[in-house]
Design an enzyme around this catalytic site. Structure first.
Site, short mmCIF file in Angstrom:
data_model
loop_
_atom_site.label_atom_id
_atom_site.label_comp_id
_atom_site.label_asym_id
_atom_site.label_seq_id
_atom_site.Cartn_x
_atom_site.Cartn_y
_atom_site.Cartn_z
N ASP A 34 -12.34 9.00 -21.97
CA ASP A 34 -11.10 9.12 -21.67
C ASP A 34 -11.04 11.08 -22.00
O ASP A 34 -9.32 11.41 -22.00
CB ASP A 34 -9.96 8.29 -22.81
CG ASP A 34 -10.47 9.11 -24.89
OD1 ASP A 34 -12.09 9.59 -24.52
OD2 ASP A 34 -9.86 8.15 -25.18
N GLU A 59 -12.49 4.11 -31.15
CA GLU A 59 -12.42 5.24 -31.94
C GLU A 59 -11.62 4.78 -33.52
O GLU A 59 -10.91 4.76 -33.77
CB GLU A 59 -11.56 6.81 -31.79
CG GLU A 59 -12.05 7.13 -30.26
CD GLU A 59 -11.39 8.49 -29.99
OE1 GLU A 59 -11.01 9.67 -30.84
OE2 GLU A 59 -12.16 8.88 -29.05
N GLU A 95 -19.76 11.93 -33.48
CA GLU A 95 -19.54 13.10 -32.80
C GLU A 95 -18.80 14.61 -34.32
O GLU A 95 -18.48 14.15 -35.33
CB GLU A 95 -18.07 12.73 -32.17
CG GLU A 95 -17.62 14.24 -31.24
CD GLU A 95 -16.86 14.69 -30.33
OE1 GLU A 95 -16.36 13.19 -29.50
OE2 GLU A 95 -15.65 15.19 -29.30
O1 KIV Z 1 -14.51 10.67 -23.63
C1 KIV Z 1 -15.84 11.14 -23.71
O2 KIV Z 1 -15.90 11.76 -23.08
C2 KIV Z 1 -16.87 10.56 -25.38
C3 KIV Z 1 -17.74 11.38 -25.17
C4 KIV Z 1 -17.21 12.93 -25.86
C5 KIV Z 1 -18.13 11.03 -26.67
O3 KIV Z 1 -15.90 10.20 -25.96
#
Ligand code: KIV
Length: 263
Positions: free
Chosen positions: A45, A114, A181
């Site tokens: 996203d 998440e 992250e």
């Molecule tokens: O949305 C994204 O690109 C991510 C990565 C940075 C892990 O969640």
């Protein structure tokens, strides 16, 4: 390359072999990323920022995610395609099941959400019904307004303990992969060694089982350059060579270096 599955990634972790993930949002780059040998691609996203020009991932909709997932899936060859569930698309297990169905039917082979302990019921419900889950802990960008900015997480003993507890819980709930992250490198190494499932790091140091970068960042196109980003386009003649350089650097352990991580 044979088709990558959750079993391939688990076997790679057990063998101590690093694997790669690169974000993909369209057919052309999905084809190049698969050809570069990345085992997984993430329809992130982050497209809210790098494609749509927003300053966060919060405006991204399920429709956006399904559209880009379908574009990527059409061109992918062997990589495992993971699609992000957007902001508030998984606030309850029922919502998670309905929305993950759309992304799987658009071509995803796994969905990413998440959050930690509170997601256990949703993870369990999805996995029981045939939808593999990648969890995402640490700096979870959809919570930027709760964190008060894009800040490294898990720096205090209490914060580190809570991320470790969340990681164990999401594994027990049935998650197949964890993305960590922007957490201290030492914490990421500890979590990776304690979990049986593969851990993909971003800004989490060299001790995770795999690495992911936003494609625009690794090609040197990012607007901001966080400490963990390296420009793999430097010295390369083509985008294809730069993607391959990233994959090779992760597999050989040349990326990330200690200076890419946080304490
Ligand atoms: O949305 C994204 O690109 C991510 C990565 C940075 C892990 O969640």
């Amino acid at each position: 390359m044979a088709k990558i599955t959750v079993n391939t990634l688990k076997a790679m972790k057990e063998a101590g072999e690093k694997f790669c993930c690169i974000t993909a949002y369209d057919a052309t780059f999905a084809r190049l990323i698969a050809a570069a040998g990345a085992e997984t691609m993430l329809v992130g996203d982050s497209l809210g920022m790098v494609l749509q020009g927003h300053d966060s991932t919060i405006p991204v909709t399920l429709e956006d995610m399904a559209y880009h997932t379908a574009c990527v899936a059409r061109a992918n060859t062997d990589a495992l395609v993971i699609a992000d569930m957007p902001f508030m698309a998984y606030a309850s297990p029922e919502q998670a099941m309905a929305n993950a169905t759309e992304l799987m039917q658009a071509g995803a082979q796994m969905v990413k959400m998440e959050g930690g302990t509170w997601l256990s019921d949703s993870i369990h419900a999805l996995v029981e019904r045939g939808i593999p889950v990648c969890a995402h802990l640490g700096l979870t960008p959809q919570s930027v307004n709760v964190f008060g900015g894009y800040r490294v997480q898990g720096r205090t003993p209490k914060g580190a303990k809570s991320i470790l507890a969340d990681a164990v819980e999401i594994q027990d709930a049935g998650a197949s992969i964890l993305v960590l992250e922007c957490v201290p490198a030492e914490l990421a190494t500890d979590i990776s060694s304690k979990l049986e499932i593969p851990v993909i790091g971003i800004g989490a140091g060299p001790g995770t089982d795999a690495q992911v970068l936003v494609m625009h960042d690794l090609l040197g196109l990012g607007e901001h350059k966080p400490r963990f980003v390296e420009n793999f386009m430097a010295g390369q003649a083509s985008v294809q060579d730069a993607l391959k350089a990233f994959v090779d650097a992760v597999k050989s352990g040349a990326y990330p270096r200690p200076e890419h991580g946080y304490e």
